[in-house]
Design an enzyme around this catalytic site. Structure first.
Site, short mmCIF file in Angstrom:
data_model
loop_
_atom_site.label_atom_id
_atom_site.label_comp_id
_atom_site.label_asym_id
_atom_site.label_seq_id
_atom_site.Cartn_x
_atom_site.Cartn_y
_atom_site.Cartn_z
N ASN A 140 0.82 -1.10 0.05
CA ASN A 140 0.08 -0.10 0.00
C ASN A 140 0.96 1.14 0.01
OD1 ASN A 140 -2.78 1.33 0.26
ND2 ASN A 140 -1.58 2.29 2.06
N GLY A 154 -5.48 2.58 4.14
CA GLY A 154 -4.91 1.40 4.08
C GLY A 154 -3.81 1.24 4.93
N ASP A 185 -5.66 21.82 9.01
CA ASP A 185 -5.81 20.89 7.95
C ASP A 185 -6.60 21.62 6.75
OD1 ASP A 185 -5.95 18.31 6.78
OD2 ASP A 185 -6.07 17.61 8.94
#
Length: 484
Positions: A171, A194, A285
């Protein structure tokens, strides 16, 4: 495509899309403020920025490299982002070849894709021109502190490589990493991603360590592929190979049982103890808010390798639009053909900057029967990471989903708020601060399509006001006479 990040920098500079900043700058907030102003400024001044004089560090810092539709397209080897979707649509065409020539061409296309996407292992690599294994230190890297209340300095544009415990499937994800000290990082892989799944499997199997490698720089196709919402156990490097038209070359790590892109600028090797947690955050963010501090795994650094003259790549996230919006726009355009396989009535999709990817998705459809808009909503909520979308807004096929003014006009006119609203509970993004509890909350679907008797709407639906084509042509031909 590009054999190095520096080659991409040269490409951008040759097209007037990069500025070299030679004045001294600090990794503490200053680079962020400069990047934020440029990314939100006039289009002609929105360029990639190469900071060549970073106080206390030898290597330059690159920001805003993907900060426009054109630069993002160039990073992936095309002129327009929609070309990527067209390429994938041709590849995924389910029409059965009829003639021998068509069959051979289709077989050749698929064989070429297979060859191009399989990563290729090599012995020597530019990313290991300099190897620091005895005393690796994150303090040697110009890692940014982006916003005043951030919990520390953050790596923001990585390709984080792990393998699934038990199966070994690779991944490649893009997860921010907070610097705790010179040898440890906070690994912010969210519960739906993942990397977190690999951590869960490691705990279940009793695996004590998860080998991790963090690749920075190199071919931008690999960097973007790390952000792509690929299905579980589908190697993102296959996608990168398809985008670049040749296999991704990989080299074994020097301290971990992993392989990393040979053309990376910097590689940080280490491991995560799946049972170890530490408070990570807060972090300014892409929602425009600080994400809340929470417990996340810790990565222990075992080696750092790099090119002789690396470039440190970084992205600054905050209130949109910023660079990550354009990275997400690639996902939107590229994955549209895949969505159409499962939802063939879908015409177009827009995930506007104001919706920060997961808060709003506008979808136009060919509507043929009652309830079809709801069918599309539920189908998309069940499709990979689209499950995190907080609002689906469904409109008719003649609506331009990229024109937010037109969308707002259609919605405010077409929706009966008692009949056309669907409210459900389900998974939401880990960054969603509005949900009453982490990772789970309410979501809404809005059916803004036209209604008729089959929808239970007994009144006639009005026609749009549209001028006749003859009058439009007349006015076009006489426009200069009007002096307007």
């Amino acid at each position: 495509m590009y054999s190095s990040l520096r080659e991409f920098v040269t490409f951008l500079e040759g097209r007037g899309q990069l500025r070299r900043i030679t004045a001294p700058v600090s990794v503490e907030l200053e680079i962020t403020e400069i990047t934020d102003r440029v990314s939100k400024g006039p289009a002609e001044k929105n360029v990639a920025l190469l900071f060549e004089n970073v106080t206390g560090y030898e290597m330059p810092v690159l920001t805003n490299a993907f900060g426009s539709a054109r630069r993002m397209a160039w990073a992936l080897g095309v002129e327009e982002l929609d070309e990527l979707g067209h390429r994938l649509a041709r590849l995924l065409s389910l029409d059965m070849p009829r003639t021998l020539g068509e069959k051979l061409r289709k077989a050749g296309d698929l064989l070429g894709v297979f060859r191009a996407t399989q990563p290729k292992r090599v012995k020597d690599a530019a990313c290991q021109e300099v190897i620091c294994r005895d005393s690796p230190s994150l303090n040697d890297l110009p890692i940014l502190k982006c916003w005043p209340e951030d919990g520390g300095r953050y790596i923001t544009l990585p390709a984080v490589i792990t393998r699934r415990p038990g199966t070994g499937r690779r991944n490649v994800g893009m997860y921010r990493l907070q610097v705790f000290d010179e040898r440890t990082l906070g690994m912010h892989w969210q519960i739906h991603k993942g990397g977190a799944e690999h951590q869960h499997d490691a705990e279940r199997l009793g695996q004590e360590r998860i080998p991790v490698a963090v690749a920075l720089g190199g071919d931008p196709a690999i960097t973007w592929a790390a952000s792509a919402p690929m299905p579980p156990d589908i190697d993102e490097l296959l996608l990168a190979g398809w985008l670049r038209g040749r296999p991704v070359e990989l080299v074994p790590c020097v301290s971990q049982p992993l392989e990393v892109p040979a053309d990376a600028d910097i590689v940080i090797e280490g491991y995560v103890d799946p049972t170890e947690r530490r408070i990570e955050g807060p972090f300014g963010d892409h929602t425009g808010y600080y994400s809340l501090p929470d417990e996340y795994p810790v990565m222990h650094v075992t080696a750092i390798t790099r090119r002789e003259s690396p470039i440190y790549p970084a992205t600054v996230v905050g209130r949109p639009p910023m660079e990550d919006y354009w990275m997400g726009k690639v996902t939107e355009r590229l994955f549209l053909p895949l969505i159409r396989i499962f939802q063939p009535e879908v015409v177009d999709i827009n995930m506007p900057a104001e919706g920060v990817f997961h808060n709003l998705v506008i979808v136009s459809i060919h509507k043929r029967y009652p309830g079809q808009a709801r069918k599309v909503m539920y189908g998309l909520w069940g499709l990979g990471l689209m499950m995190l979308s907080k609002a689906f807004l469904i409109v008719d096929d003649d609506v331009n989903v990229h024109d937010l003014s037109e969308v707002a006009w259609r919605v405010s006119n077409n929706v009966d708020w008692r009949r056309d609203i669907v409210i459900v509970d389900g998974p939401v993004d880990a960054l969603d601060h509005a949900s009453p509890q982490p990772n789970y909350g309410g979501k809404i679907g809005i059916d803004a399509t036209r209604k008729g008797p089959a929808d239970g709407h007994s009144r006639p639906w009005p026609r749009d006001i549209v001028m006749t084509e003859a009058v439009r042509r007349l006015v076009d031909s006489r426009w200069e006479e009007y002096g307007l």
